[in-house]
Design a protein around this motif. Structure first.
Motif, mmCIF file in Angstrom:
data_model
loop_
_atom_site.group_PDB
_atom_site.id
_atom_site.type_symbol
_atom_site.label_atom_id
_atom_site.label_comp_id
_atom_site.label_asym_id
_atom_site.label_seq_id
_atom_site.Cartn_x
_atom_site.Cartn_y
_atom_site.Cartn_z
ATOM 1 N N GLN A 38 -21.674 -17.713 14.091
ATOM 2 C CA GLN A 38 -22.978 -17.699 12.894
ATOM 3 C C GLN A 38 -23.851 -18.583 13.355
ATOM 4 O O GLN A 38 -25.059 -18.234 13.172
ATOM 5 C CB GLN A 38 -22.284 -17.898 11.469
ATOM 6 N N PRO A 39 -23.768 -19.842 13.689
ATOM 7 C CA PRO A 39 -24.587 -20.856 13.817
ATOM 8 C C PRO A 39 -25.366 -20.357 15.021
ATOM 9 O O PRO A 39 -26.537 -20.741 15.439
ATOM 10 C CB PRO A 39 -24.091 -22.088 14.249
ATOM 11 N N LEU A 40 -24.899 -19.642 15.819
ATOM 12 C CA LEU A 40 -25.515 -19.002 17.178
ATOM 13 C C LEU A 40 -26.374 -17.604 16.861
ATOM 14 O O LEU A 40 -26.909 -17.293 17.933
ATOM 15 C CB LEU A 40 -24.719 -18.811 18.298
ATOM 16 N N GLY A 41 -26.396 -17.423 15.721
ATOM 17 C CA GLY A 41 -27.213 -16.280 15.165
ATOM 18 C C GLY A 41 -26.355 -14.874 15.332
ATOM 19 O O GLY A 41 -27.259 -13.761 15.499
ATOM 20 N N ILE A 42 -25.324 -14.991 15.881
ATOM 21 C CA ILE A 42 -24.340 -13.684 16.058
ATOM 22 C C ILE A 42 -23.474 -13.650 14.649
ATOM 23 O O ILE A 42 -22.768 -14.315 14.346
ATOM 24 C CB ILE A 42 -23.289 -14.261 16.845
ATOM 25 N N ASN A 43 -23.834 -12.814 13.938
ATOM 26 C CA ASN A 43 -23.295 -12.410 12.414
ATOM 27 C C ASN A 43 -22.357 -11.151 12.586
ATOM 28 O O ASN A 43 -22.582 -10.094 12.314
ATOM 29 C CB ASN A 43 -24.441 -12.312 11.589
ATOM 30 N N LEU A 44 -21.190 -11.577 12.877
ATOM 31 C CA LEU A 44 -20.046 -10.585 12.972
ATOM 32 C C LEU A 44 -19.585 -10.231 11.543
ATOM 33 O O LEU A 44 -19.412 -10.863 10.739
ATOM 34 C CB LEU A 44 -18.796 -11.167 13.738
ATOM 35 N N MET A 45 -19.308 -8.908 11.529
ATOM 36 C CA MET A 45 -19.078 -8.388 10.070
ATOM 37 C C MET A 45 -17.431 -8.291 10.109
ATOM 38 O O MET A 45 -17.040 -7.424 10.295
ATOM 39 C CB MET A 45 -19.630 -7.011 10.180
ATOM 40 N N ILE A 46 -17.027 -9.540 9.987
ATOM 41 C CA ILE A 46 -15.679 -9.739 10.003
ATOM 42 C C ILE A 46 -15.068 -10.474 8.852
ATOM 43 O O ILE A 46 -15.983 -11.669 8.337
ATOM 44 C CB ILE A 46 -14.904 -10.482 11.194
ATOM 45 N N TYR A 47 -14.208 -10.066 7.984
ATOM 46 C CA TYR A 47 -13.762 -10.912 6.781
ATOM 47 C C TYR A 47 -12.070 -11.007 6.791
ATOM 48 O O TYR A 47 -11.614 -9.854 7.297
ATOM 49 C CB TYR A 47 -14.092 -10.069 5.390
ATOM 50 N N PRO A 48 -11.754 -12.070 6.586
ATOM 51 C CA PRO A 48 -10.071 -12.173 6.508
ATOM 52 C C PRO A 48 -9.558 -11.465 5.546
ATOM 53 O O PRO A 48 -9.690 -11.530 4.283
ATOM 54 C CB PRO A 48 -9.880 -13.645 6.284
ATOM 55 N N GLY A 49 -8.492 -10.644 5.913
ATOM 56 C CA GLY A 49 -7.510 -9.863 4.950
ATOM 57 C C GLY A 49 -6.113 -10.404 5.111
ATOM 58 O O GLY A 49 -5.692 -10.218 6.158
ATOM 59 N N LYS A 50 -5.655 -10.961 4.108
ATOM 60 C CA LYS A 50 -4.400 -11.838 3.940
ATOM 61 C C LYS A 50 -3.279 -10.614 4.071
ATOM 62 O O LYS A 50 -3.270 -9.928 2.891
ATOM 63 C CB LYS A 50 -4.297 -12.758 2.923
#
Length: 422
Positions: free
Chosen positions: A271-283
């Motif tokens: 994210q700090p590099l401007g790469i905004n991956l649409m990933i969220y952790p699913g436990k």
């Protein structure tokens, strides 16, 4: 080239293996003391090509509404004051349309089929033992509507070349006699004899050992803090990764190319590099039980549709995994969800296992809204992605590793898949 791979789960380890096979000088950075210590440690262990349907489908929104507030629901969504969680949820709903679901299934099947063939080739080449069973996967239903709703997806799978055959309840029990005790509750199923199962931890650690013997340098107990850049625009690239070594010292490691395979932790790193991956952790949860009566335990890998659980026999152990909790990066065990897994497994196979001594585990699956992973290039010329495989890291792992090795090497992979940046 000198290539640094970040992460040593099934995705990072297969990436490192194939990059080494392609002739590159490979280093793997891993914060844990060994390979496959997190999400690849104790999952459901299925190589499930023809049941690789995305969570996002037209039936999902109503199911999720029904499950809200249920601690033992197959999908537990805990609302958090996080913009990423809310944005992810909105994108998930967008992927639930019939057209998006159809597209996503085609992508998932393409990379999964390729990956299964790649796994079989590695198995033949290396001889790694990992409690592999090639008896197929049997998906059974205890709700008539769920079974009826599965028929179009099964047909699509067959159209795509996966022999996912819909069968009646008698055939389900014929294939897996251990289900005879709930025959009166089963309404139907589908079976794919080409699917497989096996212990992903044993495979990954075995492959890591083979990779080390081939010259791959694994740096364990090493934490990645940030990626350092140089240049701008089309000339932007990564020139180094900053790490904290096992002695607690900061170091800078340089390479020609970098592969991010850090699962759920890829998003905050990039994210700090401007790469905004649409990933969220699913436990995700799993329970492993000692088998005390082999004849009463299943010998075919199963998917229990009503409870969203998968069951795999691993030698003298029974692994049962599933459910998903969207609740940030915590890996704390939820007792209600653990007990629900044991309750259901005991109901299915009451005499098979010692249910008094389960080993419970959780892992953070890197979920994309579509279930399609990020594999390929980024806006930085020498930074590559292999992440976001969600619940299908084991199913897609070997093919993803081979594909990213091809991309880093400047070759087009031998699979028709929507790679990022290409």
């Amino acid at each position: 080239m000198k290539v640094i791979v970040l992460g040593s789960g099934i995705i990072g380890t297969t990436s490192a293996w194939f990059l080494n096979q392609a002739g590159h000088d490979v280093t793997v950075i891993e914060r844990q003391p060994g390979a496959a210590q997190e999400t690849s440690f104790a999952n459901g262990c299925q190589i499930s090509v023809s049941h690789a349907e995305p969570w996002a489908n037209p039936t999902a929104p109503l199911k999720i509404l029904k499950w809200l507030g249920q601690e033992d629901a197959p999908l537990l969504y805990r609302f958090r004051p996080e913009w990423l969680q809310w944005k992810w949820a909105l994108n998930f709903l967008r992927e639930c349309t019939p057209s998006r679901t159809d597209y996503n299934i085609r992508q998932i099947v393409a990379i999964s089929e390729y990956s299964r063939l790649t796994l079989q080739a590695i198995r033949k080449q290396t001889g790694i033992e990992y409690d592999c069973l090639t008896r197929g996967i049997l998906h059974f239903y205890t709700d008539q509507k769920e079974f009826d709703d599965s028929l179009p997806a099964a047909k699509l799978m067959r159209d795509l070349g996966c022999e996912r055959n819909s069968i009646d309840a008698d055939e389900v029990v014929k294939i897996e006699p251990a289900l005879a005790g709930i025959r009166d509750k089963i309404v139907g199923g589908d079976f794919t004899d080409s699917d497989e199962s096996g212990d992903v931890y044993q495979f990954t650690t075995g492959l890591a050992k083979k990779a080390q013997e081939a010259g791959v340098n694994f740096q364990f107990n090493t934490t990645v803090t940030r990626l350092l850049t140089e240049g701008s625009g089309a000339n932007a690239r990564i020139n180094a990764v900053e790490i904290i070594d096992p002695n607690g010292k900061h170091q800078i490691l340089r390479a020609d190319a970098f592969v991010v395979a850090m699962g759920s932790f890829s998003q905050p790193l990039l994210q700090p590099l401007g790469i905004n991956l649409m990933i969220y952790p699913g436990k995700g949860y799993s329970a492993t039980y000692p088998i005390i009566n082999p004849d009463a335990a299943p010998s075919v890998s199963l998917t229990d549709d009503g409870y969203k659980l998968v069951v795999s026999r691993l030698g003298n152990r029974l692994r049962v995994a599933g459910t998903c909790e969207l609740n940030g990066y915590t890996r704390e065990l939820n007792t209600a969800r653990c007990e629900a897994i044991t309750r259901r497994t005991r109901e299915l196979f009451p005499e098979a296992c010692d249910y008094n001594n389960p080993i419970y585990w959780t892992g953070l699956r890197p979920l994309t809204p579509s279930n399609i992973p990020y594999i390929g290039k980024t806006k930085f010329s020498n930074l590559f992605l292999n992440t976001g495989h969600g619940t299908l890291g084991w199913t897609m792992g070997c093919g993803s590793g081979l594909a990213i090795a091809d991309i880093v090497s400047g070759r087009k992979p031998d699979v028709d898949f929507a790679f990022t940046g290409m």
